[in-house]
Design a protein around this motif. Structure first.
Motif, PDB file in Angstrom:
ATOM      1  N   THR A  13     -10.179 -28.712 -34.918  1.00  0.00           N
ATOM      2  CA  THR A  13     -11.278 -27.848 -34.477  1.00  0.00           C
ATOM      3  C   THR A  13     -12.289 -28.624 -33.641  1.00  0.00           C
ATOM      4  N   GLU A  32     -17.072 -38.539 -36.176  1.00  0.00           N
ATOM      5  CA  GLU A  32     -16.014 -38.462 -37.190  1.00  0.00           C
ATOM      6  C   GLU A  32     -16.288 -39.507 -38.271  1.00  0.00           C
ATOM      7  N   HIS A  57       3.047 -30.713 -41.874  1.00  0.00           N
ATOM      8  CA  HIS A  57       2.311 -29.914 -40.882  1.00  0.00           C
ATOM      9  C   HIS A  57       3.251 -29.493 -39.761  1.00  0.00           C
ATOM     10  N   ILE A  58       3.621 -28.238 -39.781  1.00  0.00           N
ATOM     11  CA  ILE A  58       4.499 -27.705 -38.745  1.00  0.00           C
ATOM     12  C   ILE A  58       3.643 -26.829 -37.847  1.00  0.00           C
ATOM     13  N   ILE A 218     -21.868 -37.539 -40.983  1.00  0.00           N
ATOM     14  CA  ILE A 218     -23.092 -36.768 -40.702  1.00  0.00           C
ATOM     15  C   ILE A 218     -23.328 -35.811 -41.863  1.00  0.00           C
ATOM     16  N   ILE A 356      -6.583 -21.637 -43.181  1.00  0.00           N
ATOM     17  CA  ILE A 356      -6.038 -21.381 -41.840  1.00  0.00           C
ATOM     18  C   ILE A 356      -5.137 -22.518 -41.378  1.00  0.00           C
ATOM     19  N   GLN A 358      -3.097 -24.740 -38.182  1.00  0.00           N
ATOM     20  CA  GLN A 358      -3.581 -25.477 -37.011  1.00  0.00           C
ATOM     21  C   GLN A 358      -3.862 -24.556 -35.822  1.00  0.00           C
TER      22      GLN A 358
HETATM   23  C1  FAD Z   1      -1.514 -29.631 -47.521  1.00  0.00           C
HETATM   24  C2  FAD Z   1      -1.734 -28.927 -46.220  1.00  0.00           C
HETATM   25  C3  FAD Z   1      -0.632 -28.495 -45.487  1.00  0.00           C
HETATM   26  C4  FAD Z   1      -0.826 -27.832 -44.274  1.00  0.00           C
HETATM   27  N1  FAD Z   1       0.266 -27.448 -43.568  1.00  0.00           N
HETATM   28  C5  FAD Z   1       0.111 -26.867 -42.367  1.00  0.00           C
HETATM   29  C6  FAD Z   1       1.248 -26.507 -41.581  1.00  0.00           C
HETATM   30  O1  FAD Z   1       2.403 -26.699 -41.948  1.00  0.00           O
HETATM   31  N2  FAD Z   1       1.022 -25.933 -40.363  1.00  0.00           N
HETATM   32  C7  FAD Z   1      -0.238 -25.709 -39.889  1.00  0.00           C
HETATM   33  O2  FAD Z   1      -0.362 -25.220 -38.758  1.00  0.00           O
HETATM   34  N3  FAD Z   1      -1.326 -26.037 -40.617  1.00  0.00           N
HETATM   35  C8  FAD Z   1      -1.178 -26.607 -41.836  1.00  0.00           C
HETATM   36  N4  FAD Z   1      -2.283 -26.958 -42.569  1.00  0.00           N
HETATM   37  C9  FAD Z   1      -3.630 -26.614 -42.056  1.00  0.00           C
HETATM   38  C10 FAD Z   1      -4.184 -27.664 -41.106  1.00  0.00           C
HETATM   39  O3  FAD Z   1      -4.284 -28.899 -41.756  1.00  0.00           O
HETATM   40  C11 FAD Z   1      -5.585 -27.196 -40.690  1.00  0.00           C
HETATM   41  O4  FAD Z   1      -5.560 -25.895 -40.162  1.00  0.00           O
HETATM   42  C12 FAD Z   1      -6.240 -28.078 -39.642  1.00  0.00           C
HETATM   43  O5  FAD Z   1      -6.088 -29.426 -39.954  1.00  0.00           O
HETATM   44  C13 FAD Z   1      -7.714 -27.712 -39.584  1.00  0.00           C
HETATM   45  O6  FAD Z   1      -8.387 -28.552 -38.689  1.00  0.00           O
HETATM   46  P1  FAD Z   1      -9.948 -28.738 -38.839  1.00  0.00           P
HETATM   47  O7  FAD Z   1     -10.372 -29.568 -37.694  1.00  0.00           O
HETATM   48  O8  FAD Z   1     -10.603 -27.428 -39.049  1.00  0.00           O
HETATM   49  O9  FAD Z   1     -10.131 -29.533 -40.215  1.00  0.00           O
HETATM   50  P2  FAD Z   1      -9.674 -30.996 -40.600  1.00  0.00           P
HETATM   51  O10 FAD Z   1      -8.337 -31.314 -40.083  1.00  0.00           O
HETATM   52  O11 FAD Z   1      -9.913 -31.104 -42.070  1.00  0.00           O
HETATM   53  O12 FAD Z   1     -10.717 -31.934 -39.841  1.00  0.00           O
HETATM   54  C14 FAD Z   1     -12.046 -32.108 -40.254  1.00  0.00           C
HETATM   55  C15 FAD Z   1     -12.498 -33.475 -39.767  1.00  0.00           C
HETATM   56  O13 FAD Z   1     -13.882 -33.626 -40.057  1.00  0.00           O
HETATM   57  C16 FAD Z   1     -14.116 -34.916 -40.600  1.00  0.00           C
HETATM   58  N5  FAD Z   1     -15.319 -34.813 -41.406  1.00  0.00           N
HETATM   59  C17 FAD Z   1     -15.450 -34.153 -42.574  1.00  0.00           C
HETATM   60  N6  FAD Z   1     -16.726 -34.256 -43.025  1.00  0.00           N
HETATM   61  C18 FAD Z   1     -17.405 -34.999 -42.114  1.00  0.00           C
HETATM   62  C19 FAD Z   1     -18.753 -35.429 -42.021  1.00  0.00           C
HETATM   63  N7  FAD Z   1     -19.643 -35.117 -42.971  1.00  0.00           N
HETATM   64  N8  FAD Z   1     -19.126 -36.160 -40.955  1.00  0.00           N
HETATM   65  C20 FAD Z   1     -18.211 -36.471 -39.981  1.00  0.00           C
HETATM   66  N9  FAD Z   1     -16.920 -36.095 -40.036  1.00  0.00           N
HETATM   67  C21 FAD Z   1     -16.501 -35.345 -41.082  1.00  0.00           C
HETATM   68  C22 FAD Z   1     -12.847 -35.197 -41.401  1.00  0.00           C
HETATM   69  O14 FAD Z   1     -12.687 -36.578 -41.635  1.00  0.00           O
HETATM   70  C23 FAD Z   1     -11.787 -34.624 -40.475  1.00  0.00           C
HETATM   71  O15 FAD Z   1     -11.342 -35.563 -39.524  1.00  0.00           O
HETATM   72  C24 FAD Z   1      -2.134 -27.595 -43.792  1.00  0.00           C
HETATM   73  C25 FAD Z   1      -3.235 -28.037 -44.531  1.00  0.00           C
HETATM   74  C26 FAD Z   1      -3.043 -28.700 -45.725  1.00  0.00           C
HETATM   75  C27 FAD Z   1      -4.251 -29.165 -46.497  1.00  0.00           C
END
Ligand code: FAD
Length: 378
Positions: A13, A32, A57-58, A218, A356, A358
């Motif tokens: 995101t 980050e 993660h697919i 943060i 949700i 990816q």
């Molecule tokens: C077990 C599991 C299996 C999954 N399998 C799939 C799949 O097969 N296919 C699929 O499409 N999706 C899958 N997903 C979902 C996918 O992981 C998420 O949709 C995607 O990673 C969301 O991205 P994001 O950026 O919202 O969150 P995240 O990937 O969680 O990224 C958040 C980022 O913010 C950073 N952060 C957090 N707090 C702070 C802070 N206070 N200050 C600075 N940085 C911070 C974290 O370190 C991280 O890098 C799965 C998720 C899980 C948990």
């Protein structure tokens, strides 16, 4: 002067919002807390073997804009994801050998089981549409009690650490299905990919034109400074963590117990599939993951991960039948926004407390980037 945007978190995101807002002419900084980008989707290597420390993660999507975006960043290697599940027909009999069946369950495979007459009777008496407020009632109304007990009951109890009657029926349609059309792939999306080296290269490509500051956590305590440095902030962090009130929100985490085994044959794998569900109560883990099936890596070793539920990490929002956790998340968002005197936006899986994938996180990032650009340009 260019308007400045601070983005908290460099998962999908934060990365996509950062890229789009940079392209729209804003001065963006993505902050980050860890020393790497990619968030939960990130892959790592063990003795050169790509594996996934946060679970399999697919990438799959039917969203054309998301597809076009990831394609442009190198996500092009087509992959058809098929899951197997190991079931035991006599749950308490240690001599009973597990059987490998497709997941979701396929009617033609079920017909070969000795329990088929019971299953068939149950299927014939299902209501026309699945119904029920909680996960158990809903799924039993979709597939009958016998299949529920074989495939779902113990898996769900392990995964969520609570009986399925306490869980919301809302995510059942996304996760559970009974198939009779021969489609073996887990997903029905138009596009499915798995990059040969894991997803990191793709997310790094997205961030290649964006200023990223690593090792920077943060929190709400930084609200004043952020207000001076930026004209708007996008938060993708978990809100209980960001607001410094751990425990305010309920999460379910996993720990991938990953182990490396050397192999003489570079193509050798040790488990039947990339993801093999292990719904039985005989083992404490919910599935095994061997990413080498998906990468097709030719290397003298492999990594098998056992997915252990119940780790104290923020992997899954817990969507209870009463919706209490989602309401708490909305309250936290309001409280956090109240600490800032600049506009604050919440996006992504953690900050919006949604289950949700990816592609949905990317779509969320596209939407928030559009909103920020519209609000700040007006
Ligand atoms: C077990 C599991 C299996 C999954 N399998 C799939 C799949 O097969 N296919 C699929 O499409 N999706 C899958 N997903 C979902 C996918 O992981 C998420 O949709 C995607 O990673 C969301 O991205 P994001 O950026 O919202 O969150 P995240 O990937 O969680 O990224 C958040 C980022 O913010 C950073 N952060 C957090 N707090 C702070 C802070 N206070 N200050 C600075 N940085 C911070 C974290 O370190 C991280 O890098 C799965 C998720 C899980 C948990």
């Amino acid at each position: 002067m260019r308007r400045r945007i601070g983005i908290v978190g460099a998962g999908w995101t934060g990365a996509v919002a950062g890229r789009l807002l940079t392209e729209a002419g804003f001065a963006v900084e993505v902050m980050e807390k860890t020393s790497v980008v990619g968030g939960h989707s990130r892959a790592e290597t063990m003795n050169g073997v790509v594996y996934e420390p946060n679970g399999a993660h697919i990438f799959h999507t039917s969203n054309a804009a998301v597809h076009q975006f990831v394609n442009a960043h190198g996500l092009t290697r087509v992959y058809d994801h098929k899951v197997l599940t190991e079931i035991f027909l006599s749950p308490d009999d240690g001599d009973d050998e597990g059987r490998l069946l497709s997941w979701p369950p396929q009617v033609d495979e079920l017909k070969e089981l000795p329990v088929w007459p019971t299953v068939e009777r149950e299927l014939a008496s299902l209501p026309p549409e699945p119904a029920g407020d909680n996960f158990e009632d809903y799924v039993v109304s979709m597939m009958g009690r016998t299949l529920y007990d074989l495939f779902i009951r113990d898996y769900t109890a392990k995964q969520w650490g609570r009986p399925a009657v306490d869980l919301s029926a809302r995510f059942a349609p996304k996760r559970v299905e009974l198939r009779d059309d021969g489609h073996r792939g887990l997903f029905r999306d138009r596009w499915q990919y798995f990059p040969p080296n894991g997803i990191n290269e793709v997310i790094e490509s997205v961030l290649s034109t964006v200023a990223v500051t690593l090792d920077t956590e943060i929190t709400v305590d930084d609200a004043d400074r952020l207000g001076q440095d930026y004209d708007a902030v996008v938060i993708t962090a978990a809100l209980d963590d960001f607001a410094r009130c751990p425990g305010e929100l309920e999460w379910r985490g996993i720990e991938m117990r990953s182990s490396y085994t050397p192999t003489d044959d570079p193509a050798r794998v040790l488990t039947p599939a990339y993801v093999t569900n292990r719904p039985s109560a005989r083992v404490p883990y919910t599935r095994t993951v061997e990413t080498k099936h998906a990468t097709g890596q030719q290397i003298g070793g492999t990594v098998v991960s056992e997915e252990m539920p119940g780790a104290p990490r923020r992997h899954y929002p817990v969507l209870t039948a009463d919706g209490a956790n989602e309401r708490r998340n909305a309250e936290l968002a309001q409280t956090i926004a109240g600490h800032f005197d600049i506009p604050v936006y919440f996006a992504g899986r953690l900050a919006t407390y949604r289950y949700i994938n990816q592609d949905e996180a990317i779509a969320d990032a596209m939407a928030v980037a559009e909103r920020v650009a519209a609000d700040l340009s007006g």
